[in-house]
Design a protein around this motif. Structure first.
Motif, PDB file in Angstrom:
ATOM      1  N   VAL A  55      48.189  34.867  41.666  1.00 21.23           N
ATOM      2  CA  VAL A  55      46.727  34.911  41.696  1.00 21.23           C
ATOM      3  C   VAL A  55      46.245  34.804  43.146  1.00 21.23           C
ATOM      4  O   VAL A  55      45.360  35.548  43.585  1.00 21.23           O
ATOM      5  N   GLU A  56      46.833  33.888  43.890  1.00 21.54           N
ATOM      6  CA  GLU A  56      46.424  33.718  45.295  1.00 21.54           C
ATOM      7  C   GLU A  56      46.750  34.956  46.128  1.00 21.54           C
ATOM      8  O   GLU A  56      46.032  35.288  47.081  1.00 21.54           O
ATOM      9  N   GLU A  57      47.817  35.674  45.744  1.00 19.70           N
ATOM     10  CA  GLU A  57      48.203  36.873  46.480  1.00 19.70           C
ATOM     11  C   GLU A  57      47.255  38.038  46.217  1.00 19.70           C
ATOM     12  O   GLU A  57      46.959  38.823  47.126  1.00 19.70           O
ATOM     13  N   HIS A  58      46.759  38.140  44.993  1.00 15.97           N
ATOM     14  CA  HIS A  58      46.029  39.342  44.601  1.00 15.97           C
ATOM     15  C   HIS A  58      44.532  39.146  44.375  1.00 15.97           C
ATOM     16  O   HIS A  58      43.755  40.085  44.583  1.00 15.97           O
ATOM     17  N   ALA A  59      44.130  37.969  43.911  1.00 16.29           N
ATOM     18  CA  ALA A  59      42.742  37.815  43.445  1.00 16.29           C
ATOM     19  C   ALA A  59      41.753  37.682  44.601  1.00 16.29           C
ATOM     20  O   ALA A  59      42.084  37.222  45.697  1.00 16.29           O
ATOM     21  N   LEU A  60      40.536  38.089  44.326  1.00 18.56           N
ATOM     22  CA  LEU A  60      39.434  37.842  45.241  1.00 18.56           C
ATOM     23  C   LEU A  60      39.059  36.370  45.181  1.00 18.56           C
ATOM     24  O   LEU A  60      39.314  35.689  44.172  1.00 18.56           O
ATOM     25  N   ALA A  61      38.435  35.858  46.224  1.00 21.67           N
ATOM     26  CA  ALA A  61      38.154  34.424  46.319  1.00 21.67           C
ATOM     27  C   ALA A  61      37.351  33.922  45.122  1.00 21.67           C
ATOM     28  O   ALA A  61      37.645  32.865  44.553  1.00 21.67           O
ATOM     29  N   TRP A  62      36.364  34.690  44.696  1.00 23.26           N
ATOM     30  CA  TRP A  62      35.504  34.227  43.599  1.00 23.26           C
ATOM     31  C   TRP A  62      36.195  34.283  42.236  1.00 23.26           C
ATOM     32  O   TRP A  62      35.741  33.687  41.269  1.00 23.26           O
ATOM     33  N   GLN A  63      37.349  34.986  42.158  1.00 22.73           N
ATOM     34  CA  GLN A  63      38.069  35.110  40.889  1.00 22.73           C
ATOM     35  C   GLN A  63      39.064  33.975  40.660  1.00 22.73           C
ATOM     36  O   GLN A  63      39.419  33.671  39.516  1.00 22.73           O
ATOM     37  N   MET A  64      39.525  33.357  41.743  1.00 23.45           N
ATOM     38  CA  MET A  64      40.715  32.509  41.654  1.00 23.45           C
ATOM     39  C   MET A  64      40.575  31.349  40.689  1.00 23.45           C
ATOM     40  O   MET A  64      41.451  31.089  39.860  1.00 23.45           O
ATOM     41  N   GLU A  65      39.499  30.636  40.758  1.00 21.43           N
ATOM     42  CA  GLU A  65      39.363  29.432  39.950  1.00 21.43           C
ATOM     43  C   GLU A  65      39.406  29.747  38.463  1.00 21.43           C
ATOM     44  O   GLU A  65      40.123  29.087  37.693  1.00 21.43           O
ATOM     45  N   SER A  66      38.666  30.761  38.035  1.00 24.10           N
ATOM     46  CA  SER A  66      38.622  31.080  36.604  1.00 24.10           C
ATOM     47  C   SER A  66      39.963  31.605  36.107  1.00 24.10           C
ATOM     48  O   SER A  66      40.387  31.304  34.993  1.00 24.10           O
ATOM     49  N   ILE A  67      40.676  32.391  36.940  1.00 22.17           N
ATOM     50  CA  ILE A  67      41.968  32.930  36.515  1.00 22.17           C
ATOM     51  C   ILE A  67      43.009  31.824  36.406  1.00 22.17           C
ATOM     52  O   ILE A  67      43.808  31.783  35.463  1.00 22.17           O
ATOM     53  N   LYS A  68      43.004  30.898  37.382  1.00 24.11           N
ATOM     54  CA  LYS A  68      43.982  29.807  37.334  1.00 24.11           C
ATOM     55  C   LYS A  68      43.782  28.907  36.129  1.00 24.11           C
ATOM     56  O   LYS A  68      44.733  28.296  35.637  1.00 24.11           O
ATOM     57  N   LYS A  69      42.561  28.826  35.631  1.00 26.04           N
ATOM     58  CA  LYS A  69      42.282  27.998  34.456  1.00 26.04           C
ATOM     59  C   LYS A  69      42.669  28.701  33.156  1.00 26.04           C
ATOM     60  O   LYS A  69      42.738  28.072  32.101  1.00 26.04           O
ATOM     61  N   ASN A  70      42.888  30.004  33.241  1.00 24.76           N
ATOM     62  CA  ASN A  70      43.221  30.787  32.048  1.00 24.76           C
ATOM     63  C   ASN A  70      44.637  30.445  31.598  1.00 24.76           C
ATOM     64  O   ASN A  70      45.607  30.708  32.310  1.00 24.76           O
ATOM     65  N   ASP A  71      44.742  29.857  30.429  1.00 21.61           N
ATOM     66  CA  ASP A  71      46.054  29.425  29.940  1.00 21.61           C
ATOM     67  C   ASP A  71      46.636  30.410  28.929  1.00 21.61           C
ATOM     68  O   ASP A  71      47.513  30.066  28.147  1.00 21.61           O
ATOM     69  N   LYS A  72      46.158  31.654  28.945  1.00 21.36           N
ATOM     70  CA  LYS A  72      46.632  32.644  27.986  1.00 21.36           C
ATOM     71  C   LYS A  72      47.918  33.295  28.474  1.00 21.36           C
ATOM     72  O   LYS A  72      48.315  33.157  29.630  1.00 21.36           O
TER      73      LYS A  72
END
Length: 512
Positions: A55-72
């Motif tokens: 996620v840190e390698e690919h995501a935009l800054a505003w995306q990171m928090e929500s993606i890291k919380k995604n437990d799917k």
């Protein structure tokens, strides 16, 4: 001056099913400049640290928090370099039944990766990087099979555009080299499933008993280790196969039996296994004609034969180490002045006299005579097991639905092997009872039996009928649907499903 007529296009000598995964660059970094590129990461285990790193390698800054919380187990986002998919199996609780209906790791990977293919097309990707982290062999095989199955589309295939819109792919496995033999194994398996699907999808004005037999003799790339023999209606008559002949009497193209005899190049200590497929290329129901709604999908009534010829192709291409025999019981159940009638009494190859109770119970008739042929082979050709596959009854679909085949068997060990193989391959079956008391429903005052009985237990009475023609051999019968009503997982389009090809491949592989 009269214009010359354009020459008719020549039919292709072979039915070639191209493999997408065999075009992948294995172990090489992706070379893509100014092209829409996607990234797929498969984490073999629930690795939260690796997920966060990606996620840190690919995501935009505003995306990171929500993606890291995604437990799917499935993450998708459009990142700095393009669309990204991250898959990680989280595991599921068993649904019971000794795990025989649980989703296998192979199945999860196959359907997850298969479901990605429409995403690749929707994003109009030109390049794709797929990387596996900490994956097991079954997961890798499933992912590759799913990727190879999903692009199939009947229209694109017949128009010569199969794989035309698929991206170039770099496939990498972290920390070790990728097993290229696995690519071949997955490709051969996926091609077999695709062949079965394609044959079921073919229109009945193109696929009839004659042209189906030509598939085996002329159109498929069988190796020299597989010999094909075709019995036409004259040969069937000389063999006294009255049941098989009766079904095809009303059709323009008469019935056929195809025998594909596979023998490995190296001597094997295994006994042959025989597979018999029901191949009714179209079923009107005969004089007991179906209503139009029930006839609509009856081009698929050869789904059993499609799966058997697909299994033969898999055995030939994979160089299976044991002897195998494949039989196709081919006929078209048409309405004509010559069509067989309710009340007819027909003599089977094994001498049984059968009263025709319903001309729409025709599949068991063609299977019965061909089962007799398969079971009476002698010497080194004498089969250890005989397994038939048929789209035989609507009754089994009422009970088990489209995705679970009905399994009937007269041997517990054989039944258990097939059910376990189906679970591992994500191609499920469930054992049903051969309850002999129901045989009375097929009693006839004029013959040894009728070909159909009352309204209840129709799948069971059909199986009991077939059992009379196996001569005491160890035998299993798979009553299948062979059709997908909608796209799902690795089945990228509705139509033929390839059921139960993957189950039978897994069954054969487990024996060696």
């Amino acid at each position: 001056m009269a214009k010359k007529k354009a020459a008719a296009p020549k039919a292709s000598a072979k039915l070639q099913i191209r493999s997408w995964i065999e075009t992948f660059d294995i172990g090489k970094e992706l070379k893509a400049k100014n092209e829409m590129t996607g990234f797929v990461y498969f984490l073999g285990a629930d690795d939260s640290n690796k997920l966060q790193g990606l996620v840190e390698e690919h995501a935009l800054a505003w995306q990171m928090e929500s993606i890291k919380k995604n437990d799917k187990d499935f993450n998708y986002f459009v990142g700095l370099q393009g669309p990204v998919w991250i898959l990680r199996p989280k595991g599921k609780n068993s649904v019971g039944h000794d795990g025989l209906l649980d989703e296998a790791t192979y199945t999860w990977a196959r359907d997850q990766f298969g479901s990605l293919v429409p995403h690749f097309k929707a994003n109009q990707l030109k390049a794709l990087r797929i990387e596996f982290f900490g994956t097991e062999r079954a997961q890798e095989l499933g992912a590759l099979v799913g990727l190879d199955m999903a692009p199939y589309n009947y229209r694109q295939f017949v128009d010569g555009k199969h794989l035309a819109d698929m991206p170039k792919v770099s496939l990498i496995k972290s920390s070790e080299d990728f097993d290229k033999a696995l690519i071949k194994e997955a490709s051969v398996r996926a091609r077999a499933v695709t062949l079965a699907r394609h044959l079921v999808n073919m229109p009945p004005n193109d696929l009839n008993p004659k042209t189906f037999a030509e598939m085996a003799t002329k159109k498929l790339p069988f190796g020299k280790n597989l010999k094909v023999t075709v019995w036409d209606d004259r040969k069937l008559a000389s063999e006294k196969m009255g049941l098989h002949l009766s079904v095809g009497m009303g059709a323009t193209h008469g019935p056929r039996m195809v025998h594909m005899k596979y023998r490995p190049t190296k001597k094997s200590g295994l006994k042959p296994i025989a597979f018999v497929g029901k191949g009714i290329t179209f079923d009107t129901g005969g004089l007991d004609i179906k209503p139009s709604s029930a006839m609509r999908l009856m081009k698929k009534d050869m789904g059993g034969a499609a799966s058997v010829i697909a299994l033969a192709l898999w055995a030939s291409e994979s160089q299976y180490p044991g002897p195998l025999d494949f039989y196709l019981a081919l006929a078209e159940n048409a309405v004509d002045a010559n069509a067989f009638r309710p009340g007819d009494i027909v003599t089977a190859r094994n001498g049984m006299k059968v009263e025709i109770d319903n001309t729409d119970a025709e599949g068991r008739l063609v299977l019965a005579d061909v089962l007799d042929v398969a079971c009476k082979q002698k010497g080194s050709d004498d089969p250890e097991f005989v397994i038939d596959v048929a789209t035989l009854t609507g009754a089994i679909k009422v009970g088990l639905g489209a995705e679970i085949a009905g399994l009937f068997a007269n041997d517990d060990d054989l039944a258990n092997e097939l059910t376990k193989a189906g679970q591992r391959a994500g191609d499920l079956n469930w054992r049903m009872p051969l309850f002999d008391k129901y045989w009375g429903d097929l009693s006839s005052p004029f013959a040894d039996c009728k070909n159909s009985g009352g309204g209840f237990g129709g799948a069971i009475t059909a199986a009991l009928f077939l059992q009379k023609f196996v001569g005491g051999k160890k035998w299993a019968h798979l009553d299948v649907y062979a059709w997908a009503d909608r796209a799902n997982g690795a089945i990228g389009s509705s139509g033929g499903s390839g059921q139960p090809v993957q189950c039978l491949i897994e069954f054969l592989e487990s024996r060696v």
